[in-house]
Design a protein around this motif. Structure first.
Motif, mmCIF file in Angstrom:
data_model
loop_
_atom_site.group_PDB
_atom_site.id
_atom_site.type_symbol
_atom_site.label_atom_id
_atom_site.label_comp_id
_atom_site.label_asym_id
_atom_site.label_seq_id
_atom_site.Cartn_x
_atom_site.Cartn_y
_atom_site.Cartn_z
ATOM 1 N N MET A 30 -12.484 13.428 -4.667
ATOM 2 C CA MET A 30 -11.400 12.579 -5.161
ATOM 3 C C MET A 30 -11.185 12.955 -6.611
ATOM 4 N N LYS A 31 -9.959 13.119 -7.013
ATOM 5 C CA LYS A 31 -9.657 13.622 -8.350
ATOM 6 C C LYS A 31 -8.839 12.624 -9.146
ATOM 7 N N SER A 32 -9.239 12.434 -10.398
ATOM 8 C CA SER A 32 -8.434 11.632 -11.320
ATOM 9 C C SER A 32 -7.210 12.440 -11.713
ATOM 10 N N VAL A 33 -6.073 11.758 -11.816
ATOM 11 C CA VAL A 33 -4.847 12.412 -12.254
ATOM 12 C C VAL A 33 -4.790 12.271 -13.775
ATOM 13 N N LYS A 34 -4.645 13.388 -14.468
ATOM 14 C CA LYS A 34 -4.626 13.385 -15.931
ATOM 15 C C LYS A 34 -3.302 12.836 -16.444
ATOM 16 N N LYS A 35 -3.359 12.233 -17.616
ATOM 17 C CA LYS A 35 -2.157 11.699 -18.274
ATOM 18 C C LYS A 35 -1.152 12.827 -18.437
ATOM 19 N N GLY A 36 0.078 12.580 -18.019
ATOM 20 C CA GLY A 36 1.131 13.583 -18.092
ATOM 21 C C GLY A 36 1.299 14.372 -16.804
ATOM 22 N N GLU A 37 0.320 14.270 -15.883
ATOM 23 C CA GLU A 37 0.406 14.980 -14.604
ATOM 24 C C GLU A 37 0.732 14.048 -13.438
ATOM 25 N N GLU A 38 1.052 12.792 -13.746
ATOM 26 C CA GLU A 38 1.381 11.832 -12.696
ATOM 27 C C GLU A 38 2.697 12.226 -12.043
ATOM 28 N N PRO A 39 2.803 12.103 -10.714
ATOM 29 C CA PRO A 39 4.073 12.429 -10.052
ATOM 30 C C PRO A 39 5.172 11.456 -10.463
ATOM 31 N N LYS A 40 6.329 11.987 -10.769
ATOM 32 C CA LYS A 40 7.458 11.173 -11.228
ATOM 33 C C LYS A 40 7.846 10.111 -10.202
ATOM 34 N N GLN A 41 7.831 10.464 -8.903
ATOM 35 C CA GLN A 41 8.220 9.516 -7.864
ATOM 36 C C GLN A 41 7.286 8.298 -7.854
ATOM 37 N N VAL A 42 5.999 8.539 -8.063
ATOM 38 C CA VAL A 42 5.026 7.439 -8.069
ATOM 39 C C VAL A 42 5.229 6.578 -9.313
ATOM 40 N N LEU A 43 5.430 7.198 -10.483
ATOM 41 C CA LEU A 43 5.654 6.427 -11.714
ATOM 42 C C LEU A 43 6.932 5.597 -11.626
ATOM 43 N N ASP A 44 7.995 6.163 -11.064
ATOM 44 C CA ASP A 44 9.248 5.416 -10.906
ATOM 45 C C ASP A 44 9.051 4.216 -9.987
ATOM 46 N N ALA A 45 8.319 4.428 -8.887
ATOM 47 C CA ALA A 45 8.062 3.329 -7.944
ATOM 48 C C ALA A 45 7.203 2.249 -8.596
ATOM 49 N N LEU A 46 6.232 2.645 -9.405
ATOM 50 C CA LEU A 46 5.386 1.670 -10.109
ATOM 51 C C LEU A 46 6.209 0.777 -11.026
ATOM 52 N N LYS A 47 7.128 1.367 -11.761
ATOM 53 C CA LYS A 47 7.979 0.587 -12.669
ATOM 54 C C LYS A 47 8.787 -0.457 -11.908
ATOM 55 N N LYS A 48 9.235 -0.080 -10.696
ATOM 56 C CA LYS A 48 10.019 -1.002 -9.881
ATOM 57 C C LYS A 48 9.121 -2.074 -9.245
ATOM 58 N N ASP A 49 7.968 -1.677 -8.711
ATOM 59 C CA ASP A 49 7.096 -2.595 -7.977
ATOM 60 C C ASP A 49 6.267 -3.502 -8.886
ATOM 61 N N PHE A 50 5.880 -3.008 -10.059
ATOM 62 C CA PHE A 50 5.041 -3.777 -10.987
ATOM 63 C C PHE A 50 5.672 -3.720 -12.383
ATOM 64 N N PRO A 51 6.826 -4.387 -12.570
ATOM 65 C CA PRO A 51 7.511 -4.324 -13.871
ATOM 66 C C PRO A 51 6.608 -4.830 -14.988
ATOM 67 N N GLY A 52 6.571 -4.076 -16.050
ATOM 68 C CA GLY A 52 5.742 -4.459 -17.194
ATOM 69 C C GLY A 52 4.269 -4.130 -17.014
ATOM 70 N N GLY A 53 3.909 -3.543 -15.893
ATOM 71 C CA GLY A 53 2.509 -3.200 -15.637
ATOM 72 C C GLY A 53 2.106 -1.940 -16.378
ATOM 73 N N ALA A 54 0.838 -1.867 -16.750
ATOM 74 C CA ALA A 54 0.307 -0.698 -17.441
ATOM 75 C C ALA A 54 -0.709 -0.001 -16.545
#
Length: 185
Positions: A30-54
């Motif tokens: 299992m691999k940690s995803v490094k900062k800056g290597e996160e998939p854009k589709q996942v980050l966009d979905a996170l913003k929609k599903d968990f607004p204001g989440g870090a």
């Protein structure tokens, strides 16, 4: 006859031990995803599903682990990047912590969110007033689980009366699921 019974019992115990050992653990990378290597589709979905989440952490979940009970010893090595199918994201929102699983296209597959100091539904407030008169609510948490369209909600309410403390667990309809008594202080 007694020797045959003992031999049979020993054979059964040995077989059970071997079976338990073979299903006990399997190492999966299992691999940690490094900062800056996160998939854009996942980050966009996170913003929609968990607004204001870090986001506090993101890891790749191999397909062989998705949908199963597991524990992981994390390794930063994945041999075949084409096998990346899911991402586990752990984060902190405005009201509590969450853990979500997304596919590589950003589709939310499942999540668990624990909300501290949640507003209790009227059904739970009514049960507390009727069955726990004289008890003071000292804290509560709402736990929301989503898995492939199914949502389950549960509440834990901390109560105090004099020197006695207890946790009462409710389902989303306000029905008491269980009560755990804590030690007196």
């Amino acid at each position: 006859m007694k020797r045959v019974s003992i031999a049979f019992l020993v054979a059964c115990l040995a077989f059970g031990y071997v079976q338990a050992q073979s299903t006990q653990s399997q190492e999966v990378a299992m691999k940690s995803v490094k900062k800056g290597e996160e998939p854009k589709q996942v980050l966009d979905a996170l913003k929609k599903d968990f607004p204001g989440g870090a986001v506090q952490g993101m890891s790749v979940i191999p397909l062989s682990l998705y949908g199963k009970e597991w524990s992981v010893s994390e390794r930063n090595k994945i041999d075949d990047k084409s096998s990346i199918s899911f991402y586990q994201v752990d984060g902190k929102g405005k009201s509590g912590n969450f853990s979500a699983v997304y596919d590589k296209n950003g589709k939310l597959m499942s999540y668990k969110e624990v909300i501290k100091e949640a507003e209790l539904p009227a059904s739970i407030r009514s049960t507390l007033g009727n069955q726990f008169a004289g008890w003071q609510v000292t804290g509560d948490r709402e736990k929301v689980k989503y898995n492939h369209g199914n949502i389950k909600i549960a509440y834990r309410v901390n109560l105090k009366k004099d020197k006695e403390h207890k946790h009462v667990f409710f389902d989303e309809t306000g029905k008491i699921m269980r009560t755990d008594k804590k030690m007196k202080i």
